[in-house]
Design a protein around this motif. Structure first.
Motif, PDB file in Angstrom:
ATOM      1  N   SER A  70      -3.339   0.357  -2.848  1.00  0.00           N
ATOM      2  CA  SER A  70      -3.812  -0.912  -2.257  1.00  0.00           C
ATOM      3  C   SER A  70      -3.031  -1.982  -2.507  1.00  0.00           C
ATOM      4  O   SER A  70      -3.008  -3.111  -1.839  1.00  0.00           O
ATOM      5  CB  SER A  70      -5.036  -1.101  -2.586  1.00  0.00           C
ATOM      6  OG  SER A  70      -5.357  -1.405  -3.941  1.00  0.00           O
ATOM      7  N   ALA A 244       2.116   3.464   5.541  1.00  0.00           N
ATOM      8  CA  ALA A 244       1.267   2.348   5.920  1.00  0.00           C
ATOM      9  C   ALA A 244      -0.065   2.845   6.559  1.00  0.00           C
ATOM     10  O   ALA A 244      -1.122   2.422   6.404  1.00  0.00           O
ATOM     11  CB  ALA A 244       2.015   1.491   6.824  1.00  0.00           C
ATOM     12  N   GLU A 245       0.107   4.063   7.338  1.00  0.00           N
ATOM     13  CA  GLU A 245      -1.109   4.380   8.240  1.00  0.00           C
ATOM     14  C   GLU A 245      -2.031   5.606   7.250  1.00  0.00           C
ATOM     15  O   GLU A 245      -3.105   5.220   7.037  1.00  0.00           O
ATOM     16  CB  GLU A 245      -0.735   5.394   9.234  1.00  0.00           C
ATOM     17  CG  GLU A 245      -1.596   6.166   9.961  1.00  0.00           C
ATOM     18  CD  GLU A 245      -2.922   5.417  10.303  1.00  0.00           C
ATOM     19  OE1 GLU A 245      -3.844   6.263  10.532  1.00  0.00           O
ATOM     20  OE2 GLU A 245      -2.869   4.335  10.640  1.00  0.00           O
ATOM     21  N   LYS A 248      -3.731   3.115   4.676  1.00  0.00           N
ATOM     22  CA  LYS A 248      -4.772   2.199   5.690  1.00  0.00           C
ATOM     23  C   LYS A 248      -5.902   3.232   5.880  1.00  0.00           C
ATOM     24  O   LYS A 248      -7.221   2.940   5.596  1.00  0.00           O
ATOM     25  CB  LYS A 248      -4.356   1.915   6.677  1.00  0.00           C
ATOM     26  CG  LYS A 248      -5.255   1.264   7.747  1.00  0.00           C
ATOM     27  CD  LYS A 248      -4.549   0.435   9.137  1.00  0.00           C
ATOM     28  CE  LYS A 248      -5.564  -0.290   9.910  1.00  0.00           C
ATOM     29  NZ  LYS A 248      -4.933  -0.893  11.201  1.00  0.00           N
ATOM     30  N   ALA A 251      -7.947   3.805   2.817  1.00  0.00           N
ATOM     31  CA  ALA A 251      -9.146   2.638   2.414  1.00  0.00           C
ATOM     32  C   ALA A 251     -10.251   2.458   3.593  1.00  0.00           C
ATOM     33  O   ALA A 251     -11.046   2.121   3.212  1.00  0.00           O
ATOM     34  CB  ALA A 251      -8.125   1.397   2.534  1.00  0.00           C
ATOM     35  N   GLN A 252     -10.116   3.167   4.851  1.00  0.00           N
ATOM     36  CA  GLN A 252     -11.140   2.894   5.823  1.00  0.00           C
ATOM     37  C   GLN A 252     -11.769   4.471   5.759  1.00  0.00           C
ATOM     38  O   GLN A 252     -12.761   4.492   6.592  1.00  0.00           O
ATOM     39  CB  GLN A 252     -10.621   2.916   6.934  1.00  0.00           C
ATOM     40  CG  GLN A 252      -9.625   1.472   7.292  1.00  0.00           C
ATOM     41  CD  GLN A 252      -9.106   1.119   8.568  1.00  0.00           C
ATOM     42  OE1 GLN A 252      -8.969   1.966   9.510  1.00  0.00           O
ATOM     43  NE2 GLN A 252      -8.652  -0.203   9.014  1.00  0.00           N
ATOM     44  N   PRO A 256      -6.287   9.911   8.761  1.00  0.00           N
ATOM     45  CA  PRO A 256      -4.900   9.249   9.472  1.00  0.00           C
ATOM     46  C   PRO A 256      -4.549   9.866  10.653  1.00  0.00           C
ATOM     47  O   PRO A 256      -4.699  10.838  10.926  1.00  0.00           O
ATOM     48  CB  PRO A 256      -3.709   9.567   8.361  1.00  0.00           C
ATOM     49  CG  PRO A 256      -4.096  10.869   7.622  1.00  0.00           C
ATOM     50  CD  PRO A 256      -5.610  10.747   7.839  1.00  0.00           C
TER      51      PRO A 256
END
Length: 260
Positions: A70, A244-245, A248, A251-252, A256
């Motif tokens: 993060s 990056a994906e 992300k 985190a979400q 992916p």
């Protein structure tokens, strides 16, 4: 070995057993400084004849959630594909330690945290523990020598399943796979790990270390080769859009969506 709260690790001695405790709660994410502190402490303990066995544990219910992605800025200094990841350079020092290590695992050991757990000779865990090699899900090649240590421990097929899918394995599954050696109630993990460490520490230290060296055989050369390849592959993958994906999506809390 002083205990100070500003350190990434805390250390103390229990007879012939030295205890190293990760000290970045709640998840104990690591960085280069933490792995270097562990390696530095092991270097000191290697020269300490009173230390015969090391117990590696973490404060709280987590063991180690790996590196903290993060905090990736996207502007990290590019690394040559021929250079070794600095964290893995320090990990090699841990793998080079000549005395037995027991890991007490009370919760998640994820990514590089799983790699750190596999630097130990034995792992004591509980059903609440979780193990995952989630590198591919994050968009890059596995590291921390897991491309060698994981298949060496559980077999190529089970290792491939964990590495390709990032599957989360609970403590009971880990015992069945051979990923951990003992399962006890969560509240008893540290005590059981210490008991195992004391059992080994009762042996002749000279014989104990030489026997470990025989059993390890050429493992260190395989680990060096694995880290070299892992570093080269990661240098390429860290420059791609996939990481990056992957970060992300993690985190979400979603799957992916990687480009073809």
């Amino acid at each position: 070995m002083p205990d100070t709260s500003d350190q990434a690790i805390l250390t103390h001695r229990d007879g012939h057993v030295a205890v190293i405790e990760l000290n970045r709660p709640p998840h104990h994410f690591f960085d280069l400084a933490m792995i270097a502190q562990i390696a530095d402490e092991l270097d000191r303990l290697q020269a300490d004849k009173a230390c015969r066995v090391v117990l590696l544990q973490a404060g709280g219910s987590a063991f180690c959630a790996g590196a903290d992605f993060s905090k990736r800025s996207g502007a990290e200094t590019p690394r040559s594909a021929t250079s070794i990841n600095p964290i893995y350079q320090e990990a090699l020092r841990i793998f080079s330690f000549g005395k037995p290590i027991v890991a007490a695992i009370e919760g998640p050991a994820v990514g590089g945290g799983l790699g750190l757990a596999l630097t130990a000779d034995f792992r004591v865990a509980c059903e609440e523990a979780r193990f995952s090699a989630n590198f591919n899900r994050l968009g890059f090649h596995p590291g921390f020598a897991l491309s060698y240590t994981l298949p060496a421990l559980v077999g190529k097929q089970k290792a491939a399943w964990m590495l390709y899918t990032g599957a989360r394995v609970n403590g009971r599954q880990a015992l069945d796979m051979g990923l951990v050696d003992f399962i006890v109630p969560q509240a008893e993990v540290r005590a059981r790990a210490m008991a195992l460490a004391r059992e080994m520490a009762a042996s002749s230290p000279r014989a104990l270390q030489s026997t470990r060296q025989t059993l390890q055989a050429d493992a260190l050369s395989h680990i060096r080769n694995a880290i070299s390849r892992e570093s080269a592959e990661q240098a390429v993958h860290f420059a791609s859009a996939d990481i990056a994906e992957g970060v992300k999506a993690m985190a979400q809390r979603r799957l992916p969506v990687f480009a073809d």
